[in-house]
Design a protein around this motif. Structure first.
Motif, PDB file in Angstrom:
ATOM      1  N   PHE A  73       0.824  -1.214   0.000  1.00 44.25           N
ATOM      2  CA  PHE A  73       0.000   0.000   0.000  1.00 44.25           C
ATOM      3  C   PHE A  73       0.858   1.263   0.000  1.00 44.25           C
ATOM      4  CE2 PHE A  73      -3.060  -3.034   1.913  1.00 44.25           C
ATOM      5  CZ  PHE A  73      -4.110  -2.854   1.019  1.00 44.25           C
ATOM      6  N   PHE A  74       2.062   1.159   0.578  1.00 38.40           N
ATOM      7  CA  PHE A  74       2.920   2.337   0.731  1.00 38.40           C
ATOM      8  C   PHE A  74       3.921   2.507  -0.406  1.00 38.40           C
ATOM      9  CE2 PHE A  74       1.635   0.949   4.982  1.00 38.40           C
ATOM     10  CZ  PHE A  74       1.083   2.116   5.495  1.00 38.40           C
ATOM     11  N   ASN A  89      -0.622  -0.331  -4.322  1.00 39.99           N
ATOM     12  CA  ASN A  89      -1.799  -1.158  -4.055  1.00 39.99           C
ATOM     13  C   ASN A  89      -2.919  -0.286  -3.490  1.00 39.99           C
ATOM     14  OD1 ASN A  89      -3.470  -3.352  -3.804  1.00 39.99           O
ATOM     15  ND2 ASN A  89      -2.265  -4.403  -2.243  1.00 39.99           N
ATOM     16  N   LYS A  90      -4.160  -0.582  -3.833  1.00 44.28           N
ATOM     17  CA  LYS A  90      -5.281   0.245  -3.394  1.00 44.28           C
ATOM     18  C   LYS A  90      -6.329  -0.577  -2.665  1.00 44.28           C
ATOM     19  CE  LYS A  90      -4.793   3.615  -7.150  1.00 44.28           C
ATOM     20  NZ  LYS A  90      -5.466   4.262  -8.306  1.00 44.28           N
ATOM     21  N   PHE A  91      -6.889   0.043  -1.632  1.00 46.85           N
ATOM     22  CA  PHE A  91      -7.939  -0.596  -0.851  1.00 46.85           C
ATOM     23  C   PHE A  91      -9.285  -0.272  -1.495  1.00 46.85           C
ATOM     24  CE2 PHE A  91     -10.912  -0.691   2.817  1.00 46.85           C
ATOM     25  CZ  PHE A  91     -10.724  -2.010   3.182  1.00 46.85           C
ATOM     26  N   ASN A  92     -10.036  -1.305  -1.881  1.00 51.65           N
ATOM     27  CA  ASN A  92     -11.275  -1.104  -2.623  1.00 51.65           C
ATOM     28  C   ASN A  92     -12.533  -1.427  -1.826  1.00 51.65           C
ATOM     29  OD1 ASN A  92      -9.900  -0.411  -5.080  1.00 51.65           O
ATOM     30  ND2 ASN A  92      -9.395  -2.583  -5.309  1.00 51.65           N
ATOM     31  N   PHE A 139     -18.919 -12.458  -0.604  1.00 48.61           N
ATOM     32  CA  PHE A 139     -19.377 -11.170  -0.079  1.00 48.61           C
ATOM     33  C   PHE A 139     -18.234 -10.186   0.182  1.00 48.61           C
ATOM     34  CE2 PHE A 139     -22.250 -14.553   1.182  1.00 48.61           C
ATOM     35  CZ  PHE A 139     -23.471 -14.085   0.719  1.00 48.61           C
ATOM     36  N   ILE A 140     -17.004 -10.693   0.224  1.00 46.90           N
ATOM     37  CA  ILE A 140     -15.874  -9.792   0.501  1.00 46.90           C
ATOM     38  C   ILE A 140     -14.861  -9.825  -0.644  1.00 46.90           C
ATOM     39  CG2 ILE A 140     -16.122  -9.918   3.010  1.00 46.90           C
ATOM     40  CD1 ILE A 140     -13.783 -11.958   2.987  1.00 46.90           C
ATOM     41  N   VAL A 168      -7.248  -7.672  -2.488  1.00 44.70           N
ATOM     42  CA  VAL A 168      -6.192  -6.766  -2.014  1.00 44.70           C
ATOM     43  C   VAL A 168      -4.827  -7.457  -1.996  1.00 44.70           C
ATOM     44  CG1 VAL A 168      -5.324  -5.669   0.102  1.00 44.70           C
ATOM     45  CG2 VAL A 168      -7.611  -5.154  -0.707  1.00 44.70           C
ATOM     46  N   VAL A 169      -4.796  -8.767  -1.722  1.00 42.17           N
ATOM     47  CA  VAL A 169      -3.518  -9.499  -1.630  1.00 42.17           C
ATOM     48  C   VAL A 169      -2.973  -9.714  -3.041  1.00 42.17           C
ATOM     49  CG1 VAL A 169      -2.360 -11.588  -0.831  1.00 42.17           C
ATOM     50  CG2 VAL A 169      -4.300 -10.663   0.457  1.00 42.17           C
TER      51      VAL A 169
END
Length: 433
Positions: free
Chosen positions: A208-209, A213-216, A333-334, A340-341
Motif C-alpha cells: 500500500f505504501f 496497491n489500493k484498498f477497494n 461477499f468480501i 487486495v492481496v
C-alpha cells in the motif's frame, strides 16, 4: 473445540485448532487468485464473468469442504488453471465448441472420473506408481511451484530469444517479494508459528505504501449465478464427437489431481509405506467436485499444489481444507478485500515451499538409471511443459521403455504398461495438448 478434536483427530496428528486454521488461511491466500483469474480466462470463452466468479467460489468451497469433512486431508480444491485455459482457448475458441457443450464434456469426464474412483481403479493406478516416479512427482510439483512463484514475483519473465530471462529487480513488487521470501524463511527457521502467513500479510501491508496497491472496500453483494447454473449441454457435447476433448480432460484430471494429492500428502508426512490411507475418499472428493463445478458453470475442479503452503504452516488434517472452503464462501461477499492481496505477496510463500519440496530428490536411487532418468524426466517436464499431467505421462512412458530395453520388463506393473500405452496413443493420435 472438543468436537473438532475428535472429528479431525487433531491430537493424533500432532496439531491443534489454531495451527489448522492458520494453515487454512495460508493456503487460501496463496490460491485466492483463482477467484479473479478463472472468470477472466473463462470470460474469454464468452462465459458471463460475474456468474463464473460465483461458480468458482462455490465450486472451490464445496470441493474443500468435501475433502476436509469426508477424506480428512489438508488439501484444498478449486477450478484448475491449466484446465480452464484448455477449456477456453483450445476447446471453445480453438475448436469452436460453445461453452455450454464444453461444460457438458467436463461433466462427462467427471462421470468417468467418478466411475474409476468408485470401483477403485484410480486407487489401483496410484498405488501402482513406482517409488521413483512418486518421488519425482513431488519434486516436479516443487519445480512447477518455483516457476510460478518466480514469475508472479517478477523475478523471471518471458523472452522470445531465450524463453525466459531475469525481470526488473528494481521494481517495487519484485523487491517486496524478495524481502517477503527472506522474512518467511527466517521466521520459519526460528520456529515462529504462522511464518508464511506473516510474510504474506507483511508484503501486502507494505504494498500500500510503496507499490501502489489500493484498498477497494470490504463488502459487496455477489453477482447472479443464473447465467451459468445448469447450462451444460450434454447432448451437444456427445453429438460433436467428444473423444479428444473428454480424454484430455479425463487424463489431466486423473494425473494432475493424483500427482498433487500424492505430492502434498508426501510433503505433509501423510503417506504410510508410500501410500495414502484414505486415498479413495480423497479421489471421491475431487471426482464429486468436478461434477459439481460443471453444473455450477466452471471448468474442472482439482486439487491445488498451493496446499503445500498450508502444510508447511502446520496443517495436516481436513480442518485446514474446511477453513479454506469457508473462506471461499466468504469471498462471495468480501471480493474487494480478497483482491487486495497481490500475487507478489503470495509468491515468496510458494517459492519457499518449492525449495523445501526439492529435498525429496535424495530418495531417488541415482545409481539405477532405469529409475533415476524417468524420475528426472518427469520432474523436469512438469515446469517446462507447464503441466503436471504431461510430466507424469513422460515419466511413465520413459520408465516403461527403459525397463523394456534393459531386459527388466518384469519390474513394470501391468497398470504402468496400460497407462504408458494410453498416453502414447493420445500423443500419437490426439496430440499433446
Amino acid at each position: 473445540m472438543l468436537i473438532l478434536e475428535k472429528y479431525f483427530k487433531l491430537k493424533e496428528n500432532g496439531t491443534d485448532v489454531r495451527t489448522e486454521l492458520v494453515a487454512g488461511l495460508t493456503t487460501f491466500l496463496t490460491m485466492a487468485y483463482i477467484i479473479f483469474v478463472n472468470p477472466s480466462i473463462l470470460g474469454d470463452a464468452g462465459m458471463p464473468k460475474g456468474a463464473v466468479f460465483v461458480a468458482t467460489c462455490i465450486a472451490a468451497a464445496l470441493g474443500c469442504l468435501i475433502m476436509g469433512l469426508y477424506a480428512n486431508y489438508p488439501i484444498a480444491m478449486a477450478p484448475g488453471m491449466g484446465l480452464n485455459a484448455y477449456f477456453a482457448y483450445v476447446v471453445v475458441k480453438g475448436m469452436g465448441m460453445p461453452w455450454e457443450m464444453a461444460l457438458g464434456a467436463v461433466f462427462i469426464s467427471g462421470c468417468l472420473f467418478l466411475f474409476v474412483s468408485v470401483f477403485k481403479l484410480r486407487e489401483m493406478i496410484v498405488n501402482g506408481i513406482p517409488h521413483s516416479i512418486r518421488t519425482a512427482i513431488t519434486v516436479g510439483i516443487g519445480l512447477f511451484l518455483g516457476l510460478i512463484s518466480l514469475k508472479s514475483a517478477g523475478i523471471v519473465v518471458s523472452s522470445p530469444e531465450t524463453l525466459v530471462r531475469v525481470g526488473d529487480l528494481h521494481s517495487a513488487p519484485t523487491l517486496l517479494a524478495i524481502v517477503g521470501f527472506f522474512v518467511i524463511v527466517a521466521l520459519d527457521r526460528l520456529k515462529v508459528k504462522g511464518a508464511i502467513l506473516i510474510g504474506i500479510l507483511a508484503v501486502t501491508v507494505m504494498s500500500f505504501f510503496v507499490a501502489g496497491n489500493k484498498f477497494n472496500g470490504v463488502v459487496d453483494m455477489p453477482p447472479s449465478l443464473a447465467p451459468t447454473l445448469f447450462k451444460l449441454d450434454l447432448m451437444g457435447a456427445i453429438s460433436v464427437g467428444l473423444l479428444n476433448v473428454v480424454l484430455v480432460f479425463f487424463l489431466v484430471e486423473l494425473f494432475d489431481a493424483t500427482g498433487t494429492l500424492m505430492g502434498v500428502a508426501n510433503r505433509a508426512g501423510l503417506l504410510v509405506n508410500g501410500k495414502m490411507e484414505r486415498l479413495n475418499k480423497a479421489l471421491m472428493a475431487d471426482s464429486t467436485a468436478i461434477l459439481t463445478g460443471s453444473l455450477l458453470g466452471t471448468s474442472s475442479t482439482t486439487a491445488y499444489i498451493e496446499s503445500a503452503a498450508g502444510v508447511q504452516a502446520g496443517g495436516c488434517t481436513g480442518l485446514t481444507a474446511v477453513a479454506v472452503g469457508v473462506l471461499f464462501l466468504a469471498c462471495l461477499f468480501i471480493s474487494p478485500l480478497a483482491g487486495v492481496v497481490p500475487s507478489y505477496a503470495t509468491a515468496p510463500a510458494l517459492l519457499y515451499v518449492s525449495c523445501l519440496m526439492l529435498r525429496e530428490l535424495v530418495d531417488i536411487d541415482w545409481s539405477d538409471t532405469t529409475e533415476s532418468v524417468p524420475a528426472a524426466i518427469a520432474a523436469l517436464t512438469m515446469p517446462f511443459t507447464y503441466s503436471i499431467a504431461l510430466g507424469v505421462a513422460f515419466g511413465f512412458i520413459s520408465y516403461a521403455v527403459l525397463k523394456l530395453l534393459t531386459g527388466r520388463v518384469r519390474e513394470v506393473r501391468p497398470v504402468i504398461w496400460a497407462i504408458a500405452c494410453v498416453f502414447t496413443f493420445k500423443f500419437v493420435y490426439l496430440g499433446a495438448g
